[in-house]
Enzyme design. Sequence first.
Site, PDB file in Angstrom:
ATOM      1  N   CYS A 125      58.764 -52.674-119.218  1.00 20.54           N
ATOM      2  CA  CYS A 125      58.234 -52.852-117.871  1.00 20.54           C
ATOM      3  C   CYS A 125      56.892 -52.148-117.813  1.00 20.54           C
ATOM      4  O   CYS A 125      56.581 -51.336-118.680  1.00 20.54           O
ATOM      5  CB  CYS A 125      59.197 -52.261-116.844  1.00 20.54           C
ATOM      6  SG  CYS A 125      58.805 -52.783-115.152  1.00 20.54           S
ATOM      7  N   CYS A 170      55.305 -53.335-111.313  1.00 18.24           N
ATOM      8  CA  CYS A 170      55.897 -53.767-112.578  1.00 18.24           C
ATOM      9  C   CYS A 170      55.105 -54.873-113.264  1.00 18.24           C
ATOM     10  O   CYS A 170      55.597 -55.521-114.187  1.00 18.24           O
ATOM     11  CB  CYS A 170      57.339 -54.211-112.346  1.00 18.24           C
ATOM     12  SG  CYS A 170      58.357 -52.890-111.648  1.00 18.24           S
ATOM     13  N   LYS A 219      68.794 -57.508-110.674  1.00 16.63           N
ATOM     14  CA  LYS A 219      68.312 -56.178-110.290  1.00 16.63           C
ATOM     15  C   LYS A 219      67.837 -56.239-108.844  1.00 16.63           C
ATOM     16  O   LYS A 219      66.968 -57.041-108.496  1.00 16.63           O
ATOM     17  CB  LYS A 219      67.161 -55.765-111.211  1.00 16.63           C
ATOM     18  CG  LYS A 219      66.507 -54.453-110.806  1.00 16.63           C
ATOM     19  CD  LYS A 219      65.547 -53.977-111.865  1.00 16.63           C
ATOM     20  CE  LYS A 219      64.814 -52.722-111.418  1.00 16.63           C
ATOM     21  NZ  LYS A 219      63.877 -52.246-112.449  1.00 16.63           N
ATOM     22  N   LYS A 264      72.350 -54.302-111.610  1.00 15.61           N
ATOM     23  CA  LYS A 264      71.811 -52.988-111.291  1.00 15.61           C
ATOM     24  C   LYS A 264      71.424 -52.912-109.823  1.00 15.61           C
ATOM     25  O   LYS A 264      70.780 -53.851-109.355  1.00 15.61           O
ATOM     26  CB  LYS A 264      70.580 -52.765-112.166  1.00 15.61           C
ATOM     27  CG  LYS A 264      69.844 -51.491-111.890  1.00 15.61           C
ATOM     28  CD  LYS A 264      68.603 -51.426-112.713  1.00 15.61           C
ATOM     29  CE  LYS A 264      67.826 -50.198-112.278  1.00 15.61           C
ATOM     30  NZ  LYS A 264      66.489 -50.193-112.749  1.00 15.61           N
TER      31      LYS A 264
HETATM   32  C1  PBG Z   1      61.580 -49.897-114.117  1.00 16.27           C
HETATM   33  C2  PBG Z   1      62.925 -49.366-113.899  1.00 16.27           C
HETATM   34  C3  PBG Z   1      63.489 -48.749-112.741  1.00 16.27           C
HETATM   35  C4  PBG Z   1      64.762 -48.318-113.103  1.00 16.27           C
HETATM   36  C5  PBG Z   1      64.967 -48.683-114.413  1.00 16.27           C
HETATM   37  N1  PBG Z   1      63.836 -49.358-114.890  1.00 16.27           N
HETATM   38  C6  PBG Z   1      62.941 -48.409-111.419  1.00 16.27           C
HETATM   39  C7  PBG Z   1      62.346 -49.356-110.504  1.00 16.27           C
HETATM   40  O1  PBG Z   1      62.588 -50.568-110.554  1.00 16.27           O
HETATM   41  O2  PBG Z   1      61.569 -48.840-109.691  1.00 16.27           O
HETATM   42  C8  PBG Z   1      65.687 -47.559-112.180  1.00 16.27           C
HETATM   43  C9  PBG Z   1      66.704 -46.712-112.830  1.00 16.27           C
HETATM   44  C10 PBG Z   1      67.331 -45.663-111.988  1.00 16.27           C
HETATM   45  O3  PBG Z   1      67.118 -45.533-110.772  1.00 16.27           O
HETATM   46  O4  PBG Z   1      68.088 -44.909-112.586  1.00 16.27           O
HETATM   47  N2  PBG Z   1      61.270 -51.089-113.533  1.00 16.27           N
END
Ligand code: PBG
Length: 329
Positions: free
Chosen positions: A119, A129, A194, A254
């Site tokens: 990312c 992102c 997600k 997620k």
């Molecule tokens: C990156 C990413 C995120 C998480 C994992 N990869 C954060 C986001 O989307 O801002 C979150 C993981 C967590 O909160 O433990 N895109």
Amino acid sequence: MRFPKIRMRRLRKKKNIRKLVRSINVSKTDLLYPVFVKEGLKKKSEIKGLPNQYQYPLERLDELINKCEEAGLPAVLVFGIPESKDKIGSEAFNEEGIVQKALRYLNNNSDLGIFTDVCLCQYTSHGHCGVLDDTGLNNDKTLEILGKVAVSHANAGADFVSPSGMIDGQVKSIREKLDDAGYSGVGIMSYSAKYESNFYGPFRRAAESFPMQTGKEPTISGRSTYQMDYRARNQALREVALDVQEGADIVMVKPALPYLDVIRRVRETFDIPISAYQVSGEYSMIKKFEGESEEDILMETLFSIKRSGCDFIITYAALEVADLLMETS
Ligand code: PBG
């Protein structure tokens, strides 16, 4: 006619019977441990809001490897935090970048399975992102960069790359770039379903990746133009279906605990390994629980997540759970 007495309690009569009829198990080989490696750091630094979790300097990765190996964990998910950021996140595909160096070290010094987050949010000056233009996040320009990032991770020894940006077409584009570069053996675990969640706060502190708000139209508020709206029930399965079709090897839901229904629906629909990410806010909520049963609560959440149908769990609690399982097994 006499009706038999139904006594569910027969199944709960003694501990060994209860153990026998249990159908869910959480073992340490069900846990994938997220780790943070920060460029230019002198010593490891505890992350605010994520107790017992650290940003590691490259020079201390041996300590991390030892901990994981002693605990018997199978694999890690590596996040890098670069010293310098720019508009397109170029450090993310620098062959000498922090993640690439960390992957090489891990690969040469351990047998751990190596997953990497693909990312741009840790690497862009605006914390989004992908790359921005007048219309907001430019999907296809971002795809070009993600392909380069994935190949650089494969060059450095990743077993699986994990695109987490919810950029449309990211799995297809990364798969093609990996194959073209000769990495058909490197897998993709996609962050398929997600959500734009309020549970990512402590992670953004750890990864230094807060998204900037832009005032001009179109307003980019948080990550709502690319991550899913949790108020919608109608996109998760399609997101997963697309990723499966595009060639994902593992799909992810997620966060985990507030989205057990989603994990269950994905399980019932697809025959593919599913991971669930118990995210930073879920972990910190458990850590803040008042009372002595924090460990029991942690285990209950992990069992629930497993019960909903996933195959393994990404969790900051991996090391401590491995310890707990050692004591109680
Ligand atoms: C990156 C990413 C995120 C998480 C994992 N990869 C954060 C986001 O989307 O801002 C979150 C993981 C967590 O909160 O433990 N895109």
